[in-house]
Enzyme design. Structure first.
Site, PDB file in Angstrom:
ATOM      1  N   GLY A 132       0.808  -1.212   0.000  1.00  0.00           N
ATOM      2  CA  GLY A 132       0.000   0.000   0.000  1.00  0.00           C
ATOM      3  C   GLY A 132       0.841   1.262   0.000  1.00  0.00           C
ATOM      4  N   SER A 136       3.863   0.479  -7.470  1.00  0.00           N
ATOM      5  CA  SER A 136       3.596   0.504  -8.916  1.00  0.00           C
ATOM      6  C   SER A 136       3.765   1.913  -9.493  1.00  0.00           C
ATOM      7  CB  SER A 136       2.217  -0.072  -9.237  1.00  0.00           C
ATOM      8  OG  SER A 136       1.253   0.537  -8.439  1.00  0.00           O
ATOM      9  N   ASP A 180      -1.375   8.520  -6.608  1.00  0.00           N
ATOM     10  CA  ASP A 180      -0.057   7.909  -6.413  1.00  0.00           C
ATOM     11  C   ASP A 180       0.955   8.420  -7.433  1.00  0.00           C
ATOM     12  OD1 ASP A 180      -1.522   6.604  -4.553  1.00  0.00           O
ATOM     13  OD2 ASP A 180      -1.436   4.626  -5.488  1.00  0.00           O
TER      14      ASP A 180
END
Ligand code: GAF
Length: 405
Positions: A132, A136, A180
């Protein structure tokens, strides 16, 4: 692999080792790039609802050493996977493998006006995978920065984040929001970043002295792609469709206030209502948290983190037993202002705001309590908000930044 201490010490020697491994693998000198993982302080599952988030970049990074090729091939050597994959950019498509993150991050800009040369890439990441902390996005952003830079393209950081989000959506099948990739591209040392996920306007908020961001890894790996995450997203979209019958013009939960949601709650089934309630109240919490951080009211900031966790647990149902246990243990410690799960959920990490002087006891007590409760030894990282994606070594200048093994 790096430890967090290695990353803190930012050793030029380890970067030189990484460069050496590239030279022996590809027989030429690389340029080296990095992009960080992230921790989200507050604002969870709001990004794909056009709402507000407040992440910070962490010291863990993905490192990419890269040199240009004179064809259109990407030769990708992952030190973590101990595999090499070669793809031809003119014929590449998603393969269901780890390399999709890399290939997608190159192909999306390539297919959108930024023609790329082929490249040799050596990749090593110390962002814990499936924890988490957005391993990626760190891969996508570091790779995209590397291949665009090698081909001589200028870097627009918002565009970089948007392309990397598309790479994850289209190549990894994960309908993630922009948070992100945006923080990996825009993070700033010692700052949290408050982002409006609709306009992409953002504000860097200095972290206050006297507290540490402490991340506790439950060691339960989450798998977001295609599963519960995409279901949550669809439930939010369903809520918007139904509410739009009485609130014309709304296009996302961002446009709905909690007062409107209460007024029209009978339009929604019980589950959809709770999903919407989480998002709508979480957006409000981010706004309050930003004011609290600016005025130095860390006690309020911590209370909002606690409320966020309860909302994610009960209304959005993305927590799990281990995350709840970690939060419960944290809240029982001295000097803890707030504790919550961070990231997509279903495992991964919690984020805690802890007074400096209490961090050592916090680490010991939480690690012990968690091991006793679950039989698993957790990892606990004391983090500083860090810098976003950057080039750390150019072949011509040999500037030093960090890594290695
Ligand atoms: C994952 C996603 F990738 C983000 O876009 C965000 O939705 C987050 O889960 C939940 O806040 O990290």
């Amino acid at each position: 692999m790096f430890t967090i201490e290695d990353v803190h010490s930012s050793s030029a020697a380890s970067l030189a080792d990484f460069e050496k491994r590239f030279r022996s693998r590809f027989g030429t000198a690389p340029r080296i790039f990095r992009a960080p993982g992230r921790v989200n302080l507050i604002g969870e599952h709001t990004d794909y609802n056009d709402g507000f988030v407040m992440p910070a970049a962490v010291q863990f990074s993905c490192w990419v050493a890269a040199s240009p090729r004179d064809d259109r091939k990407l030769v990708v050597d992952s030190e973590n996977m101990q595999q090499t994959v070669t793809v031809d950019m003119d014929n590449a498509r998603p393969s269901g493998q780890w390399s999709d993150y890399v290939v997608g991050a190159a192909l999306i800009p390539d297919r959108n006006g930024k023609r790329l040369n082929g490249a040799n890439l050596l990749i090593q990441s110390d962002v814990p995978i499936g924890a988490g902390l957005s391993s990626s996005a760190a891969i996508e952003v570091s790779v995209a920065l590397a291949v665009l830079s090698l081909s001589g393209h200028s870097i627009d950081r918002k565009q970089l984040a948007l392309w990397c989000q598309r790479a994850e959506n289209e190549f990894a099948g994960m309908r993630c929001g922009i948070m992100d990739q945006f923080i990996a591209s825009h993070g700033r040392s010692n700052h949290a970043l408050k982002l409006d996920c609709r306009s992409l306007d953002y504000e860097l908020l200095p972290m206050q002295a006297g507290v540490e961001i402490v991340i506790c890894n439950t060691m339960v790996k989450h798998k977001l792609a295609g599963g519960e995450y995409n279901i949550r997203r669809a439930q939010c979209e369903d809520g918007v469709r139904k509410l739009a019958s009485v609130l014309p013009g709304i296009t996302a939960l961002r446009d709905v206030s909690s007062e409107q949601l209460e007024r029209y709650r009978e339009l929604l089934d019980a589950v959809t209502y709770r999903r919407c309630r989480h998002v709508v109240t979480e957006d409000e919490r981010v706004q309050h948290a930003a004011s609290a951080l600016k005025s130095g009211d860390l006690a309020l900031f911590g209370r909002l983190m606690n409320e966020s966790h309860e909302s994610l647990r009960q209304d959005f149902e993305v927590s799990c037993t281990e995350l709840d246990k970690m939060v419960e243990l944290a809240r029982a410690q001295k000097g803890v202002l707030g504790a919550r799960m961070t990231g997509g959920g279903f495992g991964g990490c919690t984020v805690n705001l802890v007074q400096n002087e209490d961090v050592r006891a916090f680490r010991e007590n939480v690690a012990k309590g968690y091991r006793e409760a679950t039989g698993t030894i957790p990892e606990i990282y004391v983090c500083k908000a860090s810098q976003g994606a950057e080039e750390v070594m150019r072949e011509s200048t040999k500037e030093a930044g960090s890594p290695s093994q």
